[in-house]
Design an enzyme around this catalytic site. Sequence first.
Site, PDB file in Angstrom:
ATOM      1  N   GLY A 129       7.718  28.081  13.336  1.00 23.59           N
ATOM      2  CA  GLY A 129       7.180  27.412  14.510  1.00 23.59           C
ATOM      3  C   GLY A 129       5.768  26.902  14.341  1.00 23.59           C
ATOM      4  N   GLN A 278      11.008 -13.626 -14.288  1.00 16.33           N
ATOM      5  CA  GLN A 278       9.658 -13.537 -13.730  1.00 16.33           C
ATOM      6  C   GLN A 278       9.615 -12.672 -12.479  1.00 16.33           C
ATOM      7  OE1 GLN A 278       7.605 -16.979 -11.791  1.00 16.33           O
ATOM      8  NE2 GLN A 278       6.170 -16.777 -13.517  1.00 16.33           N
ATOM      9  N   HIS A 338      17.118  -0.429 -11.704  1.00 15.90           N
ATOM     10  CA  HIS A 338      18.218   0.047 -12.541  1.00 15.90           C
ATOM     11  C   HIS A 338      19.587  -0.357 -11.997  1.00 15.90           C
ATOM     12  CE1 HIS A 338      15.253   2.557 -14.585  1.00 15.90           C
ATOM     13  NE2 HIS A 338      16.178   2.912 -15.455  1.00 15.90           N
ATOM     14  N   GLU A 363       2.004  20.442   1.351  1.00 16.59           N
ATOM     15  CA  GLU A 363       0.540  20.526   1.287  1.00 16.59           C
ATOM     16  C   GLU A 363      -0.123  19.742   2.422  1.00 16.59           C
ATOM     17  OE1 GLU A 363       0.432  22.832  -0.533  1.00 16.59           O
ATOM     18  OE2 GLU A 363       0.233  22.477  -2.675  1.00 16.59           O
ATOM     19  N   ASN A 366       1.825  13.620   5.329  1.00 15.82           N
ATOM     20  CA  ASN A 366       0.939  12.466   5.225  1.00 15.82           C
ATOM     21  C   ASN A 366       0.433  12.002   6.585  1.00 15.82           C
ATOM     22  OD1 ASN A 366       1.164  12.656   2.509  1.00 15.82           O
ATOM     23  ND2 ASN A 366       2.184  10.697   2.187  1.00 15.82           N
ATOM     24  N   ARG A 375     -10.509  11.829  11.352  1.00 16.49           N
ATOM     25  CA  ARG A 375     -11.544  12.739  11.840  1.00 16.49           C
ATOM     26  C   ARG A 375     -12.846  12.520  11.062  1.00 16.49           C
ATOM     27  NH1 ARG A 375      -9.450  17.975  10.652  1.00 16.49           N
ATOM     28  NH2 ARG A 375      -8.087  17.676  12.468  1.00 16.49           N
TER      29      ARG A 375
END
Length: 382
Positions: A129, A278, A338, A363, A366, A375
Site C-alpha cells: 500500500g 535511407q 528486426h 527505483e 518516472n 520540485r
Amino acid sequence: MTTTLLTEDQQALVETTLDFAQDHLAPHALDWDRDRHFPVDVLRKAAGLGLGGVYVREQHGGSALGRADGVLVFEALASGCPAIAGYLSIHNMVAWMIDRYGDDAQRERWLPRLCAMDDLASYCLTEPGAGSDAAALTTRAVPDGDHYVLTGVKQFISGAGAAQVYVVMARTGEPGPRGISAFLVDKDDPGISFGPNERKMGWHAQPTRQVVLDGVRIPADRLLGRAGEGFRIAMNGLNGGRLGIAACSLGGARSALDRSLAHLADREAFGARLLDAQALRFRLADMATELTAARALVQQAARALDAQDPQAPYLCAMAKRFATDTGYSVADRALQLHGGYGYLAEYGIEKIVRDLRVHQILEGTNEIMRVIVARGLTEALG
C-alpha cells in the site's frame, strides 16, 4: 560505448567489464530468462572482479569506485543481461548504504561477505500500500528492551529469498518521513518469510518476492544510522540506485542497437541491403544520438553525485527518467527493425524490451522523477 573521453583506468574498467558480460552473461541470458534461473555462481564470479562492492571502501573489501565509474560498469554489464546487471546495481546500493551509514561493527560484520557476494543483499522500501508514496509505509519496528520487533510486508523486492541481508525501512515514530528508521535484517532471523516468486513481464533471471516480517526480533544494534534517519538513508541510496538503473538501460539499449545494425546489414529486400535504405539509416542515427545524449546526462549526474553537488538528487532523477525512457524506446524500435524476427525469443531483442520496461518503474517511477525535478525547479525560485 564511446571511450575516447574516458581516462585510461576507465577504459580498462569498461573493457574488463564488457569482457565479463560477453563471456559470462550474454551466452546464457536467454536460457536464464526462459528458465527463470538466478545465476548466483556467476554473481560470485563478478565479485572476483570487484563488482560486489563497487562503491565500498577498500578496507571492507570493496573497489572504492565513484559513481562516474559505476555507471560505466553497469552499462557494460547490461550489454550482457540487463536483469542481472539490474540486480547487481541493487546489491551495490545496499552495500554502499551499509558502508556509508553503518557503524564499524556493522561494516565489519556485513560488508566483506557482501563484497565477495558470499551473501546477497536486497533493499526493502516498497509495500503493498506504499509504492510511490514511500513515506506512508506501515511496517513497524517496536522497541522491546535491547531489541526491535519488526512487523509488516514489503513488496516487489528484488533478490528476496535468495538474499541473506535485507535493509528494511520501518516506522519507529510519527507519521511521515521523519518517523522512519532503517534496519539490517538477516534471512535467518526468526519470523522472516517470503512470498512466491512473482510472475513478471521481464527480469526473469532474478527473483522478485514479498518479504513478510512477522514479529521479527532483532538486536538494537541492527539499527542502521540513527532512529528517524531511515527515509533520508533510503532516498540517498536511491540517488545512486537510479544512476545504476539508468546505466543498465543504456547498456541494454546499446546491445539492441548493435544487433539491429548487424541484422540490417545481413538482410536484403527489394534487391538491396536493408542497411542501405535511407529511412532505416535515419532511424539508426536517431537511436544512436538519443543514447549518446542520455549517456551524457547520466555521466553528468554521476559526477555531481561524486562531488556532493546540492543539485545531484535532481540530476539523478533527470538522468533516470531520460535514460530509462530512451533505453526502452530504442529497444522497442530495434525490435521493429528486426521485423518478425524481433518478436522471436531466440533473437534476444524481445527480452531486452521486456527487461528494460521495468526500469521506468523501479527505483522510483518516472512520474515521481518528474515530481522531483519539478520540485527542484520551484525551489530554485525561492
